[in-house]
Design a protein around this motif. Structure first.
Motif, short mmCIF file in Angstrom:
data_model
loop_
_atom_site.label_atom_id
_atom_site.label_comp_id
_atom_site.label_asym_id
_atom_site.label_seq_id
_atom_site.Cartn_x
_atom_site.Cartn_y
_atom_site.Cartn_z
N ASP A 91 44.74 40.99 48.41
CA ASP A 91 45.71 42.05 48.68
C ASP A 91 45.91 42.94 47.45
OD1 ASP A 91 47.48 43.49 50.26
OD2 ASP A 91 49.21 42.26 49.71
N ALA A 92 44.81 43.23 46.77
CA ALA A 92 44.87 43.97 45.51
C ALA A 92 44.89 45.47 45.73
CB ALA A 92 43.69 43.59 44.62
N GLY A 93 45.65 46.16 44.90
CA GLY A 93 45.60 47.61 44.88
C GLY A 93 44.47 48.08 43.99
N LEU A 94 43.86 49.21 44.30
CA LEU A 94 42.76 49.77 43.53
C LEU A 94 43.16 51.14 43.00
CD1 LEU A 94 39.85 48.99 46.04
CD2 LEU A 94 40.75 47.51 44.25
N GLU A 95 42.84 51.39 41.72
CA GLU A 95 43.22 52.68 41.13
C GLU A 95 42.21 53.08 40.07
OE1 GLU A 95 46.86 54.66 38.52
OE2 GLU A 95 47.29 52.98 39.86
N LYS A 96 41.77 54.32 40.14
CA LYS A 96 40.90 54.88 39.10
C LYS A 96 41.75 55.30 37.90
CE LYS A 96 36.65 54.86 40.80
NZ LYS A 96 35.82 56.08 40.86
N MET A 97 41.20 55.12 36.69
CA MET A 97 41.95 55.44 35.49
C MET A 97 40.99 55.79 34.36
SD MET A 97 44.72 53.09 33.40
CE MET A 97 46.04 53.47 34.55
N ASP A 98 41.39 56.70 33.52
CA ASP A 98 40.61 57.05 32.33
C ASP A 98 41.09 56.16 31.18
OD1 ASP A 98 39.22 58.10 30.23
OD2 ASP A 98 40.19 60.07 30.28
N PHE A 99 40.31 55.12 30.86
CA PHE A 99 40.73 54.17 29.84
C PHE A 99 40.68 54.75 28.43
CE2 PHE A 99 39.07 51.18 33.19
CZ PHE A 99 40.32 50.74 33.60
N GLY A 143 49.92 52.16 28.59
CA GLY A 143 51.32 52.33 28.95
C GLY A 143 51.53 52.41 30.44
N LEU A 144 50.62 53.06 31.16
CA LEU A 144 50.73 53.16 32.62
C LEU A 144 50.56 51.79 33.27
CD1 LEU A 144 48.70 56.44 33.21
CD2 LEU A 144 51.18 56.14 33.40
N ILE A 145 49.60 51.00 32.76
CA ILE A 145 49.42 49.64 33.29
C ILE A 145 50.65 48.80 33.00
CG2 ILE A 145 48.05 47.54 33.11
CD1 ILE A 145 45.63 49.32 32.47
N ASN A 146 51.18 48.91 31.79
CA ASN A 146 52.38 48.15 31.43
C ASN A 146 53.57 48.51 32.31
OD1 ASN A 146 51.02 46.81 29.38
ND2 ASN A 146 51.69 48.22 27.77
N LYS A 147 53.68 49.79 32.67
CA LYS A 147 54.78 50.21 33.55
C LYS A 147 54.66 49.56 34.93
CE LYS A 147 57.41 52.98 31.14
NZ LYS A 147 58.86 52.64 30.92
N TRP A 148 53.43 49.46 35.43
CA TRP A 148 53.21 48.80 36.72
C TRP A 148 53.64 47.33 36.64
CZ3 TRP A 148 50.25 44.63 38.34
CH2 TRP A 148 50.12 44.48 39.73
N VAL A 149 53.26 46.67 35.54
CA VAL A 149 53.63 45.27 35.33
C VAL A 149 55.16 45.12 35.32
CG1 VAL A 149 53.64 43.38 33.65
CG2 VAL A 149 51.51 44.60 34.16
N LEU A 206 52.45 44.27 28.09
CA LEU A 206 51.37 43.30 28.29
C LEU A 206 50.13 43.71 27.51
CD1 LEU A 206 50.25 40.82 29.87
CD2 LEU A 206 49.43 42.44 31.58
N LEU A 207 49.78 44.99 27.56
CA LEU A 207 48.57 45.47 26.89
C LEU A 207 48.92 46.35 25.70
CD1 LEU A 207 46.28 46.55 29.88
CD2 LEU A 207 46.41 44.36 28.71
N SER A 208 48.19 46.18 24.64
CA SER A 208 48.30 47.09 23.51
C SER A 208 47.30 48.22 23.71
CB SER A 208 48.00 46.36 22.20
OG SER A 208 46.69 45.82 22.23
N ASP A 221 34.36 51.80 26.32
CA ASP A 221 33.49 50.79 26.92
C ASP A 221 34.17 50.03 28.06
OD1 ASP A 221 31.31 51.30 25.31
OD2 ASP A 221 31.92 49.86 23.77
N THR A 222 35.48 50.22 28.22
CA THR A 222 36.21 49.50 29.27
C THR A 222 35.77 49.99 30.64
OG1 THR A 222 38.12 49.31 27.81
CG2 THR A 222 38.47 48.86 30.13
N ARG A 223 35.47 49.07 31.53
CA ARG A 223 35.05 49.43 32.88
C ARG A 223 36.09 49.02 33.93
NH1 ARG A 223 32.50 52.17 30.23
NH2 ARG A 223 30.22 52.36 30.08
N LEU A 224 36.70 47.84 33.75
CA LEU A 224 37.68 47.34 34.72
C LEU A 224 38.82 46.67 33.98
CD1 LEU A 224 35.38 45.52 37.32
CD2 LEU A 224 36.52 47.71 37.67
N VAL A 225 40.00 46.72 34.59
CA VAL A 225 41.13 45.92 34.14
C VAL A 225 41.72 45.24 35.38
CG1 VAL A 225 43.46 45.94 33.17
CG2 VAL A 225 41.67 47.37 32.16
N LEU A 226 41.79 43.92 35.33
CA LEU A 226 42.36 43.15 36.43
C LEU A 226 43.73 42.63 35.99
CD1 LEU A 226 39.30 40.88 37.41
CD2 LEU A 226 39.76 43.26 38.06
N VAL A 227 44.73 42.80 36.86
CA VAL A 227 46.08 42.35 36.50
C VAL A 227 46.70 41.62 37.69
CG1 VAL A 227 48.35 43.03 35.65
CG2 VAL A 227 46.36 44.36 35.00
#
Length: 391
Positions: A130-138, A145-151, A162-164, A171-177
């Motif tokens: 039941d995961a949400g999917l979102e494109k992001m420019d890493f 900060g956007l990922i941390n706000k979701w958390v 959570l993330l610095s 080089d980042t391709r995916l982030v799973l949370v």
């Protein structure tokens, strides 16, 4: 009572169908949790091995050997079909627990541009987890900060930062949370008038005063001379979730207790042996926040290949078949236990990058180090930890 957990995993580029019943899956999760907890630092800690398992299970479906076999073994599941059926059924049951607040959220962030999950994994991410999917420019400085706000939004703002920013780069391709939030009130609440500072034994030679709560009520209680410990199970409203405290008889007994639990002690089976009796209960009122470096912890549990930048086996996550490895994996967790109940939260993240026997009227006095676990009605651990006194 509150609990929170968050797992974060950034990724960088460089047989037959099996069904498991709920008891078998709960036992598997409990064994993973016991081994997980035994590897934590020798201080007061809270963790959510279940939060980590969600992301490890998704990784298993997107990998081949060597990572694939390691992940399945750590999860206690025989094959990919068992992962799919078990977690689908388990997630549905978690949604129906009565009397508590339990929020579980999974999110997959994907690098903008010509990157996407493979069709098979996208289907699993949505239907199984039941995961949400979102494109992001890493590469954008605001990404972390956007990922941390979701958390924060998924954990009632209990898990922050959570993330610095330096966790993510070109080089980042995916982030799973995964984010997990729990709040429950005791069926039998403690009266604050009985809470007072009392001595807690840090070890055989050291004590410190902590606020201790007291109640005399009927609870599920038991003892096991084989591990020289007492058991107390206290339910939350709705009686479909509970906290189990395992208290060693010896002041310095908690490390031996954790070793027994990690070596295969049937904690889930022990729940069936508890009896409802009136118990004089004294336990600490406490709050714990913990950050866990899973890149250090998981290899101690046999999960090593996912961190190998040269031969991880993680090549089925993206639709272009690029080989990934986990560059960072961290979990933050929080718990507060008080007279009303408990609140807890946890979050786990991973970043993937490019390759390179009962007594009559017993007394349960937790004035020494003990382990605790929050169970669902299916006997699956949501949170587990150790209280050794104030950190």
């Amino acid at each position: 009572m509150w609990f929170f957990s968050i797992l974060f995993i950034p990724f960088f580029l460089k047989p037959a169908h099996t069904n498991m019943d709920s008891k078998a899956l709960s036992t598997s999760i409990a064994k993973f949790s016991a081994k997980f907890c035994n590897q934590l630092e020798k201080t007061s800690v809270v963790s959510s091995p279940l939060s980590a398992e969600y992301l490890l299970a998704l990784l298993a479906l997107g990998s081949e050997d060597p990572a694939h076999s390691e992940l399945l073994k750590s999860l206690g599941l025989p094959d990919d079909d068992a992962v799919r059926t078990s977690f689908t059924s388990f997630a549905n049951k978690l949604k129906s627990i009565k009397g508590i607040t339990l929020n579980i959220a999974n999110k997959v962030y994907i690098q903008e541009g010509d990157y996407d999950l493979s069709p098979a994994l996208k289907n699993d991410a949505v239907k199984v987890f039941d995961a949400g999917l979102e494109k992001m420019d890493f590469t954008d400085s605001s990404a972390a900060g956007l990922i941390n706000k979701w958390v924060e939004s998924k954990t009632n703002e209990r898990i922050k930062d959570l993330l610095s920013p330096d966790s993510l780069n070109s080089d980042t391709r995916l982030v799973l949370v995964n984010a997990l939030y729990f709040k429950g009130t005791w069926v039998n609440q403690f009266d604050p008038i009985h809470t007072m500072d009392q001595a807690f034994h840090i070890d055989a030679n050291t004590t410190v005063d902590v606020p201790m709560m007291f109640i005399e009520e009927e609870f599920l209680y038991g003892e096991d001379p084989a591990i020289n410990a007492q058991f107390l199970q206290m339910h939350y409203a709705g009686e479909e979730a509970s906290m189990l405290i395992v208290l060693p008889r010896e002041v310095d007994g908690v490390d031996d207790l954790l070793t027994h639990l990690a070596d295969g002690y049937d904690l889930v089976g022990q729940l069936d042996k508890l009896h409802r009796v009136k118990v004089k209960v004294t336990i600490p009122k406490f709050k714990i926040e913990t950050e866990i470096d899973l890149k250090s912890l998981l290899p101690k549990m046999g999960v090593e290949a996912i961190f190998d930048p040269h031969n991880s086996g993680i090549n089925k996550l993206l639709d272009n078949g690029e080989m990934l490895h986990v560059s960072k994996a961290v979990q933050k967790a929080f718990i507060e236990v008080n007279e009303e109940g408990a609140e807890a939260a946890a979050a786990t993240g991973m970043v993937l990058m490019m390759r390179c026997a009962p007594m009559s009227s017993p007394t349960f006095r937790a004035d020494r180090s003990f382990s605790y676990t929050i169970f669902t009605s299916e006997r699956a651990p949501l949170f587990t930890g150790v209280y050794r006194g104030p950190n």
